[in-house]
Scaffold this motif. Structure first.
Motif, PDB file in Angstrom:
ATOM      1  N   VAL A   1       0.835  -1.208   0.000  1.00 36.61           N
ATOM      2  CA  VAL A   1       0.000   0.000   0.000  1.00 36.61           C
ATOM      3  C   VAL A   1       0.865   1.252   0.000  1.00 36.61           C
ATOM      4  O   VAL A   1       0.545   2.243  -0.680  1.00 36.61           O
ATOM      5  CB  VAL A   1      -0.970  -0.009   1.196  1.00 36.61           C
ATOM      6  CG1 VAL A   1      -1.814   1.263   1.217  1.00 36.61           C
ATOM      7  CG2 VAL A   1      -1.893  -1.231   1.122  1.00 36.61           C
ATOM      8  N   GLU A   2       1.972   1.224   0.730  1.00 35.91           N
ATOM      9  CA  GLU A   2       2.875   2.371   0.711  1.00 35.91           C
ATOM     10  C   GLU A   2       3.416   2.620  -0.694  1.00 35.91           C
ATOM     11  O   GLU A   2       3.499   3.775  -1.146  1.00 35.91           O
ATOM     12  CB  GLU A   2       4.032   2.164   1.704  1.00 35.91           C
ATOM     13  CG  GLU A   2       3.610   2.182   3.163  1.00 35.91           C
ATOM     14  CD  GLU A   2       3.256   0.796   3.693  1.00 35.91           C
ATOM     15  OE1 GLU A   2       2.819  -0.068   2.881  1.00 35.91           O
ATOM     16  OE2 GLU A   2       3.402   0.562   4.908  1.00 35.91           O
ATOM     17  N   GLN A   3       3.761   1.543  -1.393  1.00 37.68           N
ATOM     18  CA  GLN A   3       4.221   1.712  -2.771  1.00 37.68           C
ATOM     19  C   GLN A   3       3.098   2.259  -3.651  1.00 37.68           C
ATOM     20  O   GLN A   3       3.337   3.105  -4.526  1.00 37.68           O
ATOM     21  CB  GLN A   3       4.729   0.379  -3.325  1.00 37.68           C
ATOM     22  CG  GLN A   3       6.013  -0.115  -2.691  1.00 37.68           C
ATOM     23  CD  GLN A   3       6.726  -1.130  -3.557  1.00 37.68           C
ATOM     24  OE1 GLN A   3       7.161  -0.812  -4.670  1.00 37.68           O
ATOM     25  NE2 GLN A   3       6.875  -2.343  -3.051  1.00 37.68           N
ATOM     26  N   ALA A   4       1.886   1.780  -3.430  1.00 43.42           N
ATOM     27  CA  ALA A   4       0.747   2.279  -4.204  1.00 43.42           C
ATOM     28  C   ALA A   4       0.528   3.764  -3.961  1.00 43.42           C
ATOM     29  O   ALA A   4       0.237   4.526  -4.899  1.00 43.42           O
ATOM     30  CB  ALA A   4      -0.511   1.486  -3.840  1.00 43.42           C
ATOM     31  N   LEU A   5       0.668   4.189  -2.723  1.00 46.87           N
ATOM     32  CA  LEU A   5       0.502   5.608  -2.413  1.00 46.87           C
ATOM     33  C   LEU A   5       1.572   6.452  -3.092  1.00 46.87           C
ATOM     34  O   LEU A   5       1.279   7.522  -3.641  1.00 46.87           O
ATOM     35  CB  LEU A   5       0.549   5.824  -0.899  1.00 46.87           C
ATOM     36  CG  LEU A   5      -0.650   5.297  -0.104  1.00 46.87           C
ATOM     37  CD1 LEU A   5      -0.354   5.337   1.381  1.00 46.87           C
ATOM     38  CD2 LEU A   5      -1.908   6.096  -0.433  1.00 46.87           C
ATOM     39  N   ARG A   6       2.811   5.969  -3.060  1.00 46.63           N
ATOM     40  CA  ARG A   6       3.884   6.727  -3.699  1.00 46.63           C
ATOM     41  C   ARG A   6       3.677   6.833  -5.203  1.00 46.63           C
ATOM     42  O   ARG A   6       4.100   7.810  -5.833  1.00 46.63           O
ATOM     43  CB  ARG A   6       5.242   6.079  -3.381  1.00 46.63           C
ATOM     44  CG  ARG A   6       5.707   6.306  -1.952  1.00 46.63           C
ATOM     45  CD  ARG A   6       7.167   5.925  -1.770  1.00 46.63           C
ATOM     46  NE  ARG A   6       7.382   4.487  -1.826  1.00 46.63           N
ATOM     47  CZ  ARG A   6       7.336   3.678  -0.769  1.00 46.63           C
ATOM     48  NH1 ARG A   6       7.048   4.165   0.435  1.00 46.63           N
ATOM     49  NH2 ARG A   6       7.572   2.389  -0.902  1.00 46.63           N
ATOM     50  N   LEU A   7       3.014   5.836  -5.781  1.00 46.89           N
ATOM     51  CA  LEU A   7       2.740   5.841  -7.218  1.00 46.89           C
ATOM     52  C   LEU A   7       1.420   6.523  -7.553  1.00 46.89           C
ATOM     53  O   LEU A   7       1.022   6.573  -8.715  1.00 46.89           O
ATOM     54  CB  LEU A   7       2.723   4.405  -7.744  1.00 46.89           C
ATOM     55  CG  LEU A   7       4.087   3.712  -7.770  1.00 46.89           C
ATOM     56  CD1 LEU A   7       3.919   2.206  -7.980  1.00 46.89           C
ATOM     57  CD2 LEU A   7       4.972   4.305  -8.858  1.00 46.89           C
ATOM     58  N   ASP A   8       0.720   7.022  -6.533  1.00 48.39           N
ATOM     59  CA  ASP A   8      -0.573   7.693  -6.708  1.00 48.39           C
ATOM     60  C   ASP A   8      -1.607   6.767  -7.344  1.00 48.39           C
ATOM     61  O   ASP A   8      -2.387   7.169  -8.213  1.00 48.39           O
ATOM     62  CB  ASP A   8      -0.424   8.969  -7.545  1.00 48.39           C
ATOM     63  CG  ASP A   8      -1.672   9.850  -7.477  1.00 48.39           C
ATOM     64  OD1 ASP A   8      -2.353   9.844  -6.427  1.00 48.39           O
ATOM     65  OD2 ASP A   8      -1.985  10.532  -8.477  1.00 48.39           O
ATOM     66  N   ALA A   9      -1.628   5.519  -6.909  1.00 48.68           N
ATOM     67  CA  ALA A   9      -2.618   4.562  -7.406  1.00 48.68           C
ATOM     68  C   ALA A   9      -3.988   4.876  -6.820  1.00 48.68           C
ATOM     69  O   ALA A   9      -4.112   5.385  -5.705  1.00 48.68           O
ATOM     70  CB  ALA A   9      -2.208   3.136  -7.039  1.00 48.68           C
ATOM     71  N   ALA A  10      -5.014   4.531  -7.577  1.00 52.26           N
ATOM     72  CA  ALA A  10      -6.386   4.687  -7.098  1.00 52.26           C
ATOM     73  C   ALA A  10      -6.911   3.404  -6.477  1.00 52.26           C
ATOM     74  O   ALA A  10      -7.977   3.410  -5.855  1.00 52.26           O
ATOM     75  CB  ALA A  10      -7.296   5.118  -8.244  1.00 52.26           C
ATOM     76  N   CYS A  11      -6.168   2.280  -6.646  1.00 48.66           N
ATOM     77  CA  CYS A  11      -6.647   0.992  -6.176  1.00 48.66           C
ATOM     78  C   CYS A  11      -5.490   0.005  -6.227  1.00 48.66           C
ATOM     79  O   CYS A  11      -4.564   0.171  -7.028  1.00 48.66           O
ATOM     80  CB  CYS A  11      -7.793   0.512  -7.077  1.00 48.66           C
ATOM     81  SG  CYS A  11      -8.563  -1.050  -6.620  1.00 48.66           S
ATOM     82  N   VAL A  12      -5.540  -1.015  -5.370  1.00 44.92           N
ATOM     83  CA  VAL A  12      -4.602  -2.129  -5.466  1.00 44.92           C
ATOM     84  C   VAL A  12      -5.395  -3.398  -5.746  1.00 44.92           C
ATOM     85  O   VAL A  12      -6.558  -3.523  -5.364  1.00 44.92           O
ATOM     86  CB  VAL A  12      -3.767  -2.301  -4.184  1.00 44.92           C
ATOM     87  CG1 VAL A  12      -2.817  -1.132  -3.995  1.00 44.92           C
ATOM     88  CG2 VAL A  12      -4.654  -2.487  -2.952  1.00 44.92           C
ATOM     89  N   VAL A  13      -4.746  -4.357  -6.423  1.00 49.88           N
ATOM     90  CA  VAL A  13      -5.424  -5.605  -6.782  1.00 49.88           C
ATOM     91  C   VAL A  13      -4.573  -6.790  -6.350  1.00 49.88           C
ATOM     92  O   VAL A  13      -3.340  -6.759  -6.456  1.00 49.88           O
ATOM     93  CB  VAL A  13      -5.729  -5.662  -8.298  1.00 49.88           C
ATOM     94  CG1 VAL A  13      -4.466  -5.545  -9.136  1.00 49.88           C
ATOM     95  CG2 VAL A  13      -6.495  -6.940  -8.643  1.00 49.88           C
ATOM     96  N   VAL A  14      -5.247  -7.838  -5.838  1.00 50.34           N
ATOM     97  CA  VAL A  14      -4.566  -9.033  -5.365  1.00 50.34           C
ATOM     98  C   VAL A  14      -5.409 -10.251  -5.740  1.00 50.34           C
ATOM     99  O   VAL A  14      -6.641 -10.199  -5.742  1.00 50.34           O
ATOM    100  CB  VAL A  14      -4.328  -8.963  -3.845  1.00 50.34           C
ATOM    101  CG1 VAL A  14      -5.631  -8.864  -3.083  1.00 50.34           C
ATOM    102  CG2 VAL A  14      -3.502 -10.134  -3.347  1.00 50.34           C
ATOM    103  N   ASN A  15      -4.743 -11.351  -6.057  1.00 49.40           N
ATOM    104  CA  ASN A  15      -5.424 -12.570  -6.492  1.00 49.40           C
ATOM    105  C   ASN A  15      -5.948 -13.394  -5.321  1.00 49.40           C
ATOM    106  O   ASN A  15      -5.400 -13.353  -4.209  1.00 49.40           O
ATOM    107  CB  ASN A  15      -4.463 -13.458  -7.294  1.00 49.40           C
ATOM    108  CG  ASN A  15      -4.264 -12.981  -8.712  1.00 49.40           C
ATOM    109  OD1 ASN A  15      -5.226 -12.756  -9.435  1.00 49.40           O
ATOM    110  ND2 ASN A  15      -3.009 -12.834  -9.122  1.00 49.40           N
ATOM    111  N   LEU A  16      -6.987 -14.192  -5.611  1.00 47.55           N
ATOM    112  CA  LEU A  16      -7.484 -15.227  -4.710  1.00 47.55           C
ATOM    113  C   LEU A  16      -7.697 -16.470  -5.569  1.00 47.55           C
ATOM    114  O   LEU A  16      -8.736 -16.637  -6.203  1.00 47.55           O
ATOM    115  CB  LEU A  16      -8.780 -14.789  -4.029  1.00 47.55           C
ATOM    116  CG  LEU A  16      -9.454 -15.803  -3.101  1.00 47.55           C
ATOM    117  CD1 LEU A  16      -8.519 -16.260  -1.989  1.00 47.55           C
ATOM    118  CD2 LEU A  16     -10.743 -15.219  -2.518  1.00 47.55           C
ATOM    119  N   PHE A  17      -6.673 -17.334  -5.626  1.00 43.11           N
ATOM    120  CA  PHE A  17      -6.691 -18.491  -6.509  1.00 43.11           C
ATOM    121  C   PHE A  17      -7.375 -19.696  -5.857  1.00 43.11           C
ATOM    122  O   PHE A  17      -7.199 -19.955  -4.665  1.00 43.11           O
ATOM    123  CB  PHE A  17      -5.267 -18.935  -6.863  1.00 43.11           C
ATOM    124  CG  PHE A  17      -4.486 -17.959  -7.694  1.00 43.11           C
ATOM    125  CD1 PHE A  17      -4.985 -17.470  -8.887  1.00 43.11           C
ATOM    126  CD2 PHE A  17      -3.222 -17.547  -7.283  1.00 43.11           C
ATOM    127  CE1 PHE A  17      -4.255 -16.583  -9.655  1.00 43.11           C
ATOM    128  CE2 PHE A  17      -2.479 -16.659  -8.043  1.00 43.11           C
ATOM    129  CZ  PHE A  17      -2.997 -16.175  -9.235  1.00 43.11           C
TER     130      PHE A  17
END
Length: 279
Positions: free
Chosen positions: A102-118
């Motif tokens: 999430v910290e990396q996402a914030l630094r990149l100014d992301a609007a959302c993060v996505v993660v898999n559930l296999f």
């Protein structure tokens, strides 16, 4: 704060979202690179076409975020890497989350993060890793106000359909989607059912959580447009397509056609004409 970022993903007129996924290079599969060999060119093509979001990785997000101006698509950041997609699977499968997602996402100014559930036949350890990833990232998303997109994926046995073939059985998709919601998804990104007319069951089990439908494997233009239209009639809030856009001979035209269905409710035959106009 989560809603503030969701507002950057979902179109203000339609309330829907079209996210183009070009994060496939993360997974070390040569076949996934078709159409995105030059990621900078691919990003520029999509930015010009104007979808709501583009899904990228930590190593490639700068191609989108370094573009000047306020009108470019929002960034959806892929936070996990896996080795489960090959025709011949390695001895040990994994799904690993990047550090400080999430910290990396914030630094990149992301609007959302996505993660898999296999859910992979005979591979419960990979499901365990996915659940662990989600349990780890969810509190961080809440702390920093970052929307969490969970991607439930039910695979067919690799011996039966090697090379990343998903199972469209709603009786398998629905419970995995529900698990994603129970784990705290703000958005669900799920595969289409084999019978598109049964997709309302996925939407129903997600409740108030918006459902975006994955594009899956490459399909003929008319087929993908018709399927998208049928899905939108069942209450989905948008689509996340990758190969059906970026591997198309006319990515901009296909983007415009899909946007017409997702945001304007265009009929498939009318949307199809936008592809030829763009050519």
């Amino acid at each position: 704060m989560i809603q503030y970022r969701l507002n950057r993903l979902f179109n203000s007129k339609s309330g829907n979202c079209f996210d183009v996924a070009i994060d496939h290079g993360f997974f070390n599969e040569a076949a996934f690179l078709q159409g995105i060999e030059n990621i900078s060119s691919a990003v520029n093509t999509l930015v010009d076409a104007g979808p709501d979001a583009i899904q990228l990785t930590v190593g490639q997000a700068h191609y989108l975020q370094s573009i000047a101006g306020r009108q470019k698509p929002s960034l959806v950041l892929r936070t996990d890497v896996a080795n489960v997609y090959g025709r011949e699977l390695p001895r040990a499968l994994f799904s690993r989350m990047i550090d400080q997602p999430v910290e990396q996402a914030l630094r990149l100014d992301a609007a959302c993060v996505v993660v898999n559930l296999f859910a992979i036949p005979g591979q419960p350890e990979v499901t365990d890793q996915c659940v662990t990833n989600i349990l780890r990232i969810k509190p961080l998303c809440e702390q920093y106000g970052m929307p969490l997109m969970i991607e439930p994926l039910v695979f067919r046995p690799n011996s039966e359909a090697g090379g990343y073939m998903v199972d469209g059985d709603p009786n398998k998709i629905v419970p995995l989607v529900r698990q994603g919601v129970e784990l705290g998804a703000d958005i669900i990104k799920a595969d289409p059912t084999d019978d598109v007319n049964e997709y309302f069951r996925v939407v129903e089990t997600a409740g108030r959580i918006p459902v975006l439908v994955r594009g899956g494997g490459k399909a003929a233009d008319r087929d993908i447009l018709e399927r998208t239209y049928q899905l939108m009639q069942q209450g989905v809030r948008g689509i996340v397509y990758g190969r059906n856009v970026i591997q198309h001979a006319n990515p901009a035209g296909m983007t415009q056609a899909l946007m017409a269905i997702v945001h304007d409710g265009a009929l498939p035959q009318d949307a199809y004409s936008l592809i030829t106009i763009q050519n």
